[in-house]
Design a protein around this motif. Structure first.
Motif, mmCIF file in Angstrom:
data_model
loop_
_atom_site.group_PDB
_atom_site.id
_atom_site.type_symbol
_atom_site.label_atom_id
_atom_site.label_comp_id
_atom_site.label_asym_id
_atom_site.label_seq_id
_atom_site.Cartn_x
_atom_site.Cartn_y
_atom_site.Cartn_z
ATOM 1 N N PHE A 128 0.690 -1.360 0.391
ATOM 2 C CA PHE A 128 -0.406 0.115 -0.006
ATOM 3 C C PHE A 128 0.800 0.927 -0.361
ATOM 4 O O PHE A 128 2.300 0.956 -0.024
ATOM 5 C CB PHE A 128 -1.159 0.138 1.279
ATOM 6 N N GLU A 129 -0.313 2.229 -0.201
ATOM 7 C CA GLU A 129 1.183 3.476 -0.206
ATOM 8 C C GLU A 129 2.028 4.227 1.192
ATOM 9 O O GLU A 129 3.421 4.282 1.179
ATOM 10 C CB GLU A 129 -0.508 4.885 -0.505
ATOM 11 N N GLY A 145 -11.764 -5.687 -10.409
ATOM 12 C CA GLY A 145 -11.912 -5.510 -11.547
ATOM 13 C C GLY A 145 -11.781 -6.591 -13.077
ATOM 14 O O GLY A 145 -12.819 -6.052 -14.099
ATOM 15 N N CYS A 146 -10.465 -6.198 -13.085
ATOM 16 C CA CYS A 146 -10.731 -6.397 -14.322
ATOM 17 C C CYS A 146 -10.625 -8.295 -14.143
ATOM 18 O O CYS A 146 -9.650 -8.721 -13.224
ATOM 19 C CB CYS A 146 -9.103 -6.189 -14.726
ATOM 20 N N ASP A 147 -10.349 -9.201 -15.613
ATOM 21 C CA ASP A 147 -10.362 -9.866 -15.040
ATOM 22 C C ASP A 147 -9.166 -10.880 -15.947
ATOM 23 O O ASP A 147 -9.308 -11.906 -15.460
ATOM 24 C CB ASP A 147 -11.685 -10.786 -16.322
ATOM 25 N N ASP A 148 -8.434 -9.999 -17.269
ATOM 26 C CA ASP A 148 -7.348 -10.417 -17.430
ATOM 27 C C ASP A 148 -6.068 -10.171 -15.391
ATOM 28 O O ASP A 148 -5.101 -11.344 -15.590
ATOM 29 C CB ASP A 148 -6.744 -9.538 -18.084
ATOM 30 N N CYS A 149 -6.872 -9.301 -15.119
ATOM 31 C CA CYS A 149 -6.049 -9.251 -13.665
ATOM 32 C C CYS A 149 -5.997 -10.693 -12.305
ATOM 33 O O CYS A 149 -5.108 -11.185 -12.267
ATOM 34 C CB CYS A 149 -5.724 -7.772 -13.048
ATOM 35 N N ALA A 181 5.087 -9.022 -4.785
ATOM 36 C CA ALA A 181 4.148 -8.259 -4.535
ATOM 37 C C ALA A 181 3.106 -7.755 -5.053
ATOM 38 O O ALA A 181 3.118 -8.064 -6.603
ATOM 39 C CB ALA A 181 4.651 -6.914 -3.450
ATOM 40 N N LYS A 182 1.967 -7.324 -4.565
ATOM 41 C CA LYS A 182 0.999 -6.451 -5.675
ATOM 42 C C LYS A 182 0.661 -5.520 -5.078
ATOM 43 O O LYS A 182 0.582 -5.385 -3.723
ATOM 44 C CB LYS A 182 -0.245 -8.260 -5.871
ATOM 45 N N VAL A 183 0.201 -4.689 -6.413
ATOM 46 C CA VAL A 183 -1.060 -3.502 -5.466
ATOM 47 C C VAL A 183 -1.986 -2.858 -6.348
ATOM 48 O O VAL A 183 -2.127 -3.411 -8.128
ATOM 49 C CB VAL A 183 0.266 -2.271 -6.019
ATOM 50 N N ASP A 184 -2.947 -3.010 -5.733
ATOM 51 C CA ASP A 184 -4.542 -2.819 -5.968
ATOM 52 C C ASP A 184 -4.171 -0.648 -6.540
ATOM 53 O O ASP A 184 -4.260 -0.271 -5.705
ATOM 54 C CB ASP A 184 -5.642 -2.876 -5.613
ATOM 55 N N VAL A 185 -4.112 -0.649 -7.509
ATOM 56 C CA VAL A 185 -4.210 0.443 -8.627
ATOM 57 C C VAL A 185 -4.959 1.602 -7.923
ATOM 58 O O VAL A 185 -5.300 2.714 -8.027
ATOM 59 C CB VAL A 185 -4.006 0.815 -9.547
ATOM 60 N N GLU A 186 -6.135 0.385 -7.849
ATOM 61 C CA GLU A 186 -7.711 1.630 -7.596
ATOM 62 C C GLU A 186 -7.733 2.393 -6.398
ATOM 63 O O GLU A 186 -7.848 3.199 -5.525
ATOM 64 C CB GLU A 186 -8.826 0.632 -7.641
#
Length: 310
Positions: free
Chosen positions: A138-139, A165-169, A190-195
């Motif tokens: 997170f930020e 909400g991205c199916d490809d993601c 790691a992963k980051v939710d850009v929203e």
């Protein structure tokens, strides 16, 4: 007696030729899938093809023989699923495929289950994968954990930027987790939710999702292979990153950077305003004056502190 034995042998071979597998693993219906994998801590799912698939039946047979791993205290529930839509949603593109859910977090198994000899490898993987390996950043934690812009004393990081909400993601997350499990003692994933973390998306200029970046010794390498399968991800983090052009990791913006950017944005908005003449006369000089005061304060503060100390 011989006639009875012959009948038994004939029945056995008929079942063998028909490739019918009798086991204790239950089928999980489509409408129960999501609730089942989220309600139970550890769930192992075998995805079978809806049409005739001898290798799928073999895999199911060996999965039925699979014992509980010694180091995994929580019982692993085993089920099989015959649903192409769910399989595609999880990136389980080849049959048979195995997906391991840990409190609803999927990991796609990258090994084989075609013979008894493959069972020990799967057991070892289940032990390693019982804890989720991909971290959420997170930020307020990104720079502290990765130290990306300072050269990283916490190791190298592969970060996936995605949208829920991205199916490809969502389709590639099980493969990313599988890669994280495979290299978790050598590399951080790691992963980051850009929203949720829009400032991080702006900082790294993320305009498309999914998007991967390898952060290594103060530099960042964009993930360019395109395929987000487990082997491609591992290959990129270990050697293939050398084939892409790197760039310095942008510094984390300071409060002063954010202020000046806000002022620049305000001036731009006023210039584009239909009443820009009045706004330029009244507003912009005031903003510029404020900016000058801030700059003077920032640069004089260290001197004032030294004088007081003396």
């Amino acid at each position: 007696m011989n006639e009875k034995l012959n009948i038994i042998y004939i029945c056995f071979y008929v079942l063998l030729l028909a490739d019918i597998c009798f086991c204790d693993i239950d089928k999980l219906d489509t409408d129960e899938f999501d609730s089942f994998v989220t309600a139970n801590p550890l769930v192992l799912i075998l995805f079978k093809a809806s049409k005739e698939c001898p290798s799928c039946n073999k895999a199911l047979e060996y999965l039925d023989r699979l014992p509980q791993p010694d180091l995994v205290q929580t019982e692993i529930l085993k089920r099989y699923v015959m649903d192409d839509v769910i399989a595609d949603r999880l990136g389980a593109l080849d049959y048979p495929s195995i997906v391991y859910f840990r409190n609803g977090n999927p990991a796609l198994y990258n090994g084989k289950l075609g013979s008894v000899d493959d069972i020990p490898e799967l057991l070892e993987w289940l032990t390693q994968a019982s804890q989720v390996a991909t971290q959420d950043l997170f930020e307020d934690s990104f720079e502290h954990l990765t130290q990306a812009s300072t050269g990283a004393t916490t190791g190298d990081w592969f970060v996936l930027f995605y949208k829920p909400g991205c199916d490809d993601c969502m389709k590639i997350l099980p493969s990313v987790e599988s890669a994280a499990i495979s290299v978790k003692y050598r590399m951080n994933f790691a992963k980051v939710d850009v929203e949720v973390n829009k400032k991080l998306a702006e900082r790294f200029k993320i305009t498309t999702c999914p998007y991967g970046i390898l952060f290594k010794q103060g530099k960042m390498y964009p993930y360019e292979p395109g395929k987000f399968d487990t082997q491609s991800l591992i290959a990129f983090t270990e050697t293939w990153y050398k084939n892409v052009k790197s760039s310095p990791v942008p510094k984390e913006p300071t409060a002063f950077d954010i202020l000046t950017e806000s002022i620049a944005m305000y001036i731009k908005q006023q210039v584009e305003n239909p009443n820009k003449n009045w706004m330029l006369i009244l507003g912009v000089p005031s903003v510029c004056l404020l900016l000058v005061i801030v700059i003077v304060y920032v640069f004089r503060k260290p001197e004032d502190s030294r004088q007081k100390h003396d």
